[in-house]
Design a protein around this motif. Structure first.
Motif, PDB file in Angstrom:
ATOM      1  N   CYS B 101      72.702 103.217  74.479  1.00 26.45           N
ATOM      2  CA  CYS B 101      73.344 104.043  73.449  1.00 26.45           C
ATOM      3  C   CYS B 101      74.259 105.085  74.073  1.00 26.45           C
ATOM      4  CB  CYS B 101      72.301 104.710  72.562  1.00 26.45           C
ATOM      5  SG  CYS B 101      71.574 106.190  73.305  1.00 26.45           S
ATOM      6  N   GLY B 102      73.994 105.448  75.339  1.00 26.87           N
ATOM      7  CA  GLY B 102      74.877 106.357  76.057  1.00 26.87           C
ATOM      8  C   GLY B 102      74.577 107.834  75.900  1.00 26.87           C
ATOM      9  N   TYR B 103      73.588 108.152  75.089  1.00 28.19           N
ATOM     10  CA  TYR B 103      73.356 109.576  74.819  1.00 28.19           C
ATOM     11  C   TYR B 103      72.904 110.355  76.071  1.00 28.19           C
ATOM     12  CZ  TYR B 103      72.727 113.603  71.819  1.00 28.19           C
ATOM     13  OH  TYR B 103      72.870 114.834  71.235  1.00 28.19           O
ATOM     14  N   CYS B 104      72.100 109.710  76.886  1.00 21.33           N
ATOM     15  CA  CYS B 104      71.596 110.394  78.088  1.00 21.33           C
ATOM     16  C   CYS B 104      72.578 110.340  79.239  1.00 21.33           C
ATOM     17  CB  CYS B 104      70.279 109.747  78.541  1.00 21.33           C
ATOM     18  SG  CYS B 104      70.519 108.072  79.204  1.00 21.33           S
ATOM     19  N   THR B 105      73.608 109.452  79.113  1.00 23.80           N
ATOM     20  CA  THR B 105      74.433 109.094  80.269  1.00 23.80           C
ATOM     21  C   THR B 105      75.178 110.267  80.907  1.00 23.80           C
ATOM     22  OG1 THR B 105      74.653 106.936  79.219  1.00 23.80           O
ATOM     23  CG2 THR B 105      76.053 107.359  81.128  1.00 23.80           C
ATOM     24  N   PRO B 106      75.848 111.119  80.123  1.00 21.37           N
ATOM     25  CA  PRO B 106      76.532 112.252  80.791  1.00 21.37           C
ATOM     26  C   PRO B 106      75.569 113.077  81.646  1.00 21.37           C
ATOM     27  CG  PRO B 106      77.234 112.083  78.506  1.00 21.37           C
ATOM     28  CD  PRO B 106      76.072 111.134  78.672  1.00 21.37           C
ATOM     29  N   GLY B 107      74.397 113.359  81.123  1.00 21.88           N
ATOM     30  CA  GLY B 107      73.403 114.133  81.874  1.00 21.88           C
ATOM     31  C   GLY B 107      72.933 113.384  83.107  1.00 21.88           C
ATOM     32  N   MET B 108      72.704 112.067  82.950  1.00 22.90           N
ATOM     33  CA  MET B 108      72.285 111.240  84.094  1.00 22.90           C
ATOM     34  C   MET B 108      73.336 111.297  85.197  1.00 22.90           C
ATOM     35  SD  MET B 108      69.437 109.470  83.683  1.00 22.90           S
ATOM     36  CE  MET B 108      68.240 109.240  82.359  1.00 22.90           C
ATOM     37  N   ILE B 109      74.594 111.233  84.796  1.00 22.41           N
ATOM     38  CA  ILE B 109      75.678 111.196  85.784  1.00 22.41           C
ATOM     39  C   ILE B 109      75.814 112.552  86.492  1.00 22.41           C
ATOM     40  CG2 ILE B 109      78.206 110.992  85.995  1.00 22.41           C
ATOM     41  CD1 ILE B 109      77.932 108.553  84.076  1.00 22.41           C
ATOM     42  N   MET B 110      75.642 113.634  85.757  1.00 23.61           N
ATOM     43  CA  MET B 110      75.727 114.950  86.406  1.00 23.61           C
ATOM     44  C   MET B 110      74.561 115.141  87.381  1.00 23.61           C
ATOM     45  SD  MET B 110      78.497 115.528  85.025  1.00 23.61           S
ATOM     46  CE  MET B 110      79.056 117.040  85.786  1.00 23.61           C
ATOM     47  N   SER B 111      73.374 114.690  86.994  1.00 24.59           N
ATOM     48  CA  SER B 111      72.227 114.783  87.911  1.00 24.59           C
ATOM     49  C   SER B 111      72.439 113.903  89.137  1.00 24.59           C
ATOM     50  CB  SER B 111      70.930 114.359  87.204  1.00 24.59           C
ATOM     51  OG  SER B 111      70.553 115.362  86.295  1.00 24.59           O
ATOM     52  N   THR B 112      73.040 112.741  88.920  1.00 28.87           N
ATOM     53  CA  THR B 112      73.336 111.846  90.050  1.00 28.87           C
ATOM     54  C   THR B 112      74.328 112.508  91.007  1.00 28.87           C
ATOM     55  OG1 THR B 112      72.993 109.941  88.612  1.00 28.87           O
ATOM     56  CG2 THR B 112      74.162 109.544  90.683  1.00 28.87           C
ATOM     57  N   ALA B 113      75.337 113.172  90.436  1.00 29.06           N
ATOM     58  CA  ALA B 113      76.338 113.841  91.286  1.00 29.06           C
ATOM     59  C   ALA B 113      75.661 114.877  92.177  1.00 29.06           C
ATOM     60  CB  ALA B 113      77.411 114.487  90.410  1.00 29.06           C
ATOM     61  N   PHE B 114      74.731 115.648  91.601  1.00 27.97           N
ATOM     62  CA  PHE B 114      74.025 116.660  92.390  1.00 27.97           C
ATOM     63  C   PHE B 114      73.156 115.999  93.467  1.00 27.97           C
ATOM     64  CE2 PHE B 114      70.332 119.404  93.214  1.00 27.97           C
ATOM     65  CZ  PHE B 114      70.989 120.535  93.688  1.00 27.97           C
ATOM     66  N   LEU B 115      72.423 114.971  93.062  1.00 29.94           N
ATOM     67  CA  LEU B 115      71.544 114.265  94.006  1.00 29.94           C
ATOM     68  C   LEU B 115      72.334 113.725  95.189  1.00 29.94           C
ATOM     69  CD1 LEU B 115      68.762 112.845  94.712  1.00 29.94           C
ATOM     70  CD2 LEU B 115      69.657 110.876  93.460  1.00 29.94           C
ATOM     71  N   LEU B 116      73.421 113.000  94.904  1.00 31.00           N
ATOM     72  CA  LEU B 116      74.144 112.313  95.982  1.00 31.00           C
ATOM     73  C   LEU B 116      74.922 113.284  96.876  1.00 31.00           C
ATOM     74  CD1 LEU B 116      75.359 109.029  94.227  1.00 31.00           C
ATOM     75  CD2 LEU B 116      73.275 109.426  95.558  1.00 31.00           C
ATOM     76  N   LYS B 117      75.264 114.437  96.333  1.00 28.61           N
ATOM     77  CA  LYS B 117      75.936 115.422  97.175  1.00 28.61           C
ATOM     78  C   LYS B 117      74.956 115.977  98.225  1.00 28.61           C
ATOM     79  CE  LYS B 117      76.783 119.582  96.157  1.00 28.61           C
ATOM     80  NZ  LYS B 117      76.992 120.734  95.327  1.00 28.61           N
ATOM     81  N   ASN B 118      73.698 116.161  97.816  1.00 31.29           N
ATOM     82  CA  ASN B 118      72.708 116.734  98.725  1.00 31.29           C
ATOM     83  C   ASN B 118      71.951 115.696  99.533  1.00 31.29           C
ATOM     84  OD1 ASN B 118      72.707 119.732  98.133  1.00 31.29           O
ATOM     85  ND2 ASN B 118      72.696 118.814  96.097  1.00 31.29           N
ATOM     86  N   ASN B 119      71.996 114.473  99.069  1.00 31.02           N
ATOM     87  CA  ASN B 119      71.266 113.397  99.727  1.00 31.02           C
ATOM     88  C   ASN B 119      72.059 112.106  99.538  1.00 31.02           C
ATOM     89  OD1 ASN B 119      69.428 111.585 100.701  1.00 31.02           O
ATOM     90  ND2 ASN B 119      67.768 112.127  99.287  1.00 31.02           N
ATOM     91  N   PRO B 120      73.058 111.882 100.400  1.00 26.80           N
ATOM     92  CA  PRO B 120      73.978 110.754 100.188  1.00 26.80           C
ATOM     93  C   PRO B 120      73.311 109.378 100.276  1.00 26.80           C
ATOM     94  CG  PRO B 120      74.881 112.334 101.777  1.00 26.80           C
ATOM     95  CD  PRO B 120      73.457 112.714 101.544  1.00 26.80           C
ATOM     96  N   GLN B 121      72.148 109.293 100.949  1.00 26.83           N
ATOM     97  CA  GLN B 121      71.506 107.981 101.050  1.00 26.83           C
ATOM     98  C   GLN B 121      70.050 108.054 100.590  1.00 26.83           C
ATOM     99  OE1 GLN B 121      72.817 107.446 105.169  1.00 26.83           O
ATOM    100  NE2 GLN B 121      73.555 105.413 104.562  1.00 26.83           N
ATOM    101  N   PRO B 122      69.837 108.280  99.316  1.00 24.22           N
ATOM    102  CA  PRO B 122      68.462 108.463  98.839  1.00 24.22           C
ATOM    103  C   PRO B 122      67.677 107.156  98.800  1.00 24.22           C
ATOM    104  CG  PRO B 122      69.983 108.448  96.983  1.00 24.22           C
ATOM    105  CD  PRO B 122      70.820 108.354  98.229  1.00 24.22           C
ATOM    106  N   THR B 123      66.371 107.263  99.030  1.00 22.32           N
ATOM    107  CA  THR B 123      65.495 106.108  98.830  1.00 22.32           C
ATOM    108  C   THR B 123      65.272 105.953  97.324  1.00 22.32           C
ATOM    109  OG1 THR B 123      63.540 107.509  98.810  1.00 22.32           O
ATOM    110  CG2 THR B 123      64.228 106.652 100.957  1.00 22.32           C
TER     111      THR B 123
END
Ligand SMILES: Cc1cc2nc3c(=O)[nH]c(=O)nc-3n(C[C@H](O)[C@H](O)[C@H](O)COP(=O)(O)OP(=O)(O)OC[C@H]3O[C@@H](n4cnc5c(N)ncnc54)[C@H](O)[C@@H]3O)c2cc1C
Ligand code: FES
Ligand code: FES
Lengths: 291, 159
Positions: B101-123
């Motif tokens: 449905c896409g409702y969570c997607t913007p939030g998911m993407i912003m959290s992903t941006a934060f995660l990958l900036k601090n941990n570029p190769q997460p398990t």
């Protein structure tokens, strides 16, 4: 989910903030990260006329360590920063663990360790380790500064020893003693991100033979405030913390707890978890003494 | 009483008169009309309202607009480099079917941006922990985890 109306104040210094608390006594609330406060406002559980934000006050951002004095955690030290700080990870790994097990990434990016303590929830993630490590809260008011030992800080659910005109400025955590070890253990219904059903912090100090000189055990979510497990602590004095001793101390901690049943867990389950988590905490803390 | 504030959102400056009790979520959606940031629970639990403030992922429903003056705010609308292209994280979410449905997607993407900036190769475990503040009612999460792994690879190749 709109908020009730209030006036927002953003003082530039601690002194100014204290004066505002004095001026608007009874009508004002402090906002650090706001992750507890904003939820309570949204739910209309609180309706202050004024909110004083403290995040912009420069002196509150400190995180500093020196081997004599120990750690100073400023009131605006974020949960995320405490969890990731290399100095805290090296000297106080259990403070980092407790901060990391609080809430979600977004909430850790906003919320503070101090807010967690001042909110005085019996299940707060950061209280048991700070109690176990014998922390001190420094409070400031127009009258000056005073130090509150953490054992005297929690008065009841949502109630701390802070006076209405006081702001908690920093948390002091003593430098780790030689041959000491600390542990933080938590169990919650929804994996790692949820509020604890039970949590336990423990610190032990042993002599060269491994005999326990001092034990501080704090049980969370099983009483109106984070509780010291005094019977278990006394029992450990002068004993080598073997697996069997840790198990017996766990059983005693179970009698120190006074849990209730609620949506997160029954009181029977909580008591059982106190027994198990205390044992685990003692064994991990003993391991940490490297004796 | 309204306060004049200036907000830096996605590189643009907005001068606004806002009441102090309005959340950043309300001001972004209602005043600035950036409706990509969603409102779910309003109490910090769901992550639908996640934005970046000075690079940190936070819940805009628990943030006051008056508190974030002068800080750098990034919303989902600020992720794509231009009108034609999407951000690699957005591409991965589409390619891996991580959107229903896409409702969570913007939030998911912003959290992903934060995660990958601090941990570029997460398990995988780190991805799940990093996204634990974002709830999705539709996907069952596996595809989201796949998309994030894929986005990490893309970003590491670009770097
Ligand atoms: C979705 C969600 C999940 C959560 N999960 C957890 C969890 O797993 N474990 C947990 O323990 N907590 C959890 N919390 C609660 C909360 O996030 C923490 O207690 C957080 O540490 C509070 O810090 P804050 O800076 O946001 O506090 P605020 O909300 O700003 O303040 C909390 C209270 O303390 C007072 N206060 C704050 N700072 C000071 C100061 N310096 N001096 C005097 N008084 C002060 C405020 O007036 C207020 O009453 C969760 C909250 C949310 C919304
Ligand atoms: S709307 Fe902000 S976390 Fe749910
Ligand atoms: S795609 Fe529908 S809530 Fe996640």
């Amino acid at each position: 989910m709109s908020l009730p109306k209030f006036t927002y104040l953003a003082p530039a210094s601690l002194e100014e903030a204290c004066n505002l608390l004095g001026k608007y006594q009874g009508k004002i609330r402090i906002k650090a990260g706001g992750t507890d406060l904003m939820v309570r406002l949204a739910q209309r559980a609180l309706k202050p006329e004024y909110i004083v934000g403290i995040r912009q006050i420069p002196e509150l951002a400190t995180i500093s360590f020196n081997p004599e004095e120990g750690l100073r955690l400023g009131a605006m030290a974020l949960l995320y920063d405490v969890a990731c700080n290399p100095i805290i990870q090296e000297h106080y790994p259990m403070l980092a663990r407790a901060a990391k097990s609080t809430a979600t990434v977004q909430i850790r990016n906003m919320g503070t360790v101090m807010g967690n303590i001042c909110n005085a929830s019996p299940s707060a993630d950061n209280s048991p380790t700070l109690v176990a490590m014998n922390a001190t809260i420094v409070a400031v008011s127009p009258a000056g500064e005073r130090k509150i030992p953490i054992d005297e800080f929690f008065l009841g659910p949502g109630r701390s020893a802070l006076e209405p005109m006081e702001i908690a400025k920093e948390i002091l955590v003593p430098a780790p003693l030689p041959r000491s070890g600390v542990s933080y253990q938590k169990i919650s219904p929804r994996s790692k991100v949820d509020i604890a059903a039970v949590n336990v912090g423990a610190m032990v100090v042993v002599d060269e033979q491994g005999t326990c000189q001092q034990a501080r055990i704090c049980l969370g979510a099983v009483g109106p405030v984070p509780l010291r497990a005094s019977t278990a602590e006394e029992f450990l004095q002068g004993k080598v913390i073997t697996d069997e001793v840790a198990e017996q101390a766990g059983a005693l901690a179970g009698t120190d707890a006074s849990p209730i049943s609620d949506v997160r867990a029954s009181k029977e389950y909580r008591r059982l978890m106190v027994i198990i988590l205390t044992k685990r905490a003692l064994l991990e803390a003993r391991h940490g003494t490297s004796i | 009483m309204k306060q004049m504030i200036s907000l830096q959102v996605n590189g643009d400056t907005y001068e606004l008169a806002v009441n102090p009790w309005r959340t950043l979520n309300e001001v972004l959606r209602e005043d600035i009309k950036l409706t990509g940031t969603k409102l779910g629970c309003g109490t910090g639990d769901c992550g639908a309202c996640t934005v970046l403030i000075d690079g940190k992922s936070v819940s805009s429903c628990l943030t006051l607009a008056v508190e974030v003056q002068g800080m750098t705010i990034t919303t989902i609308e600020g992720m794509a480099p231009n009108a034609e292209e999407l951000h690699p994280i957005q591409e991965s979410f589409i390619e891996k079917g991580a959107i229903q449905c896409g409702y969570c997607t913007p939030g998911m993407i912003m959290s992903t941006a934060f995660l990958l900036k601090n941990n570029p190769q997460p398990t995988e475990a780190e991805i799940r922990a990093g996204l634990s503040g974002n709830l999705c009612r539709c996907t069952g999460y596996n595809k989201i985890v796949d998309a994030i792994g894929d986005a990490a690879e893309k970003l590491n190749k670009d770097a």
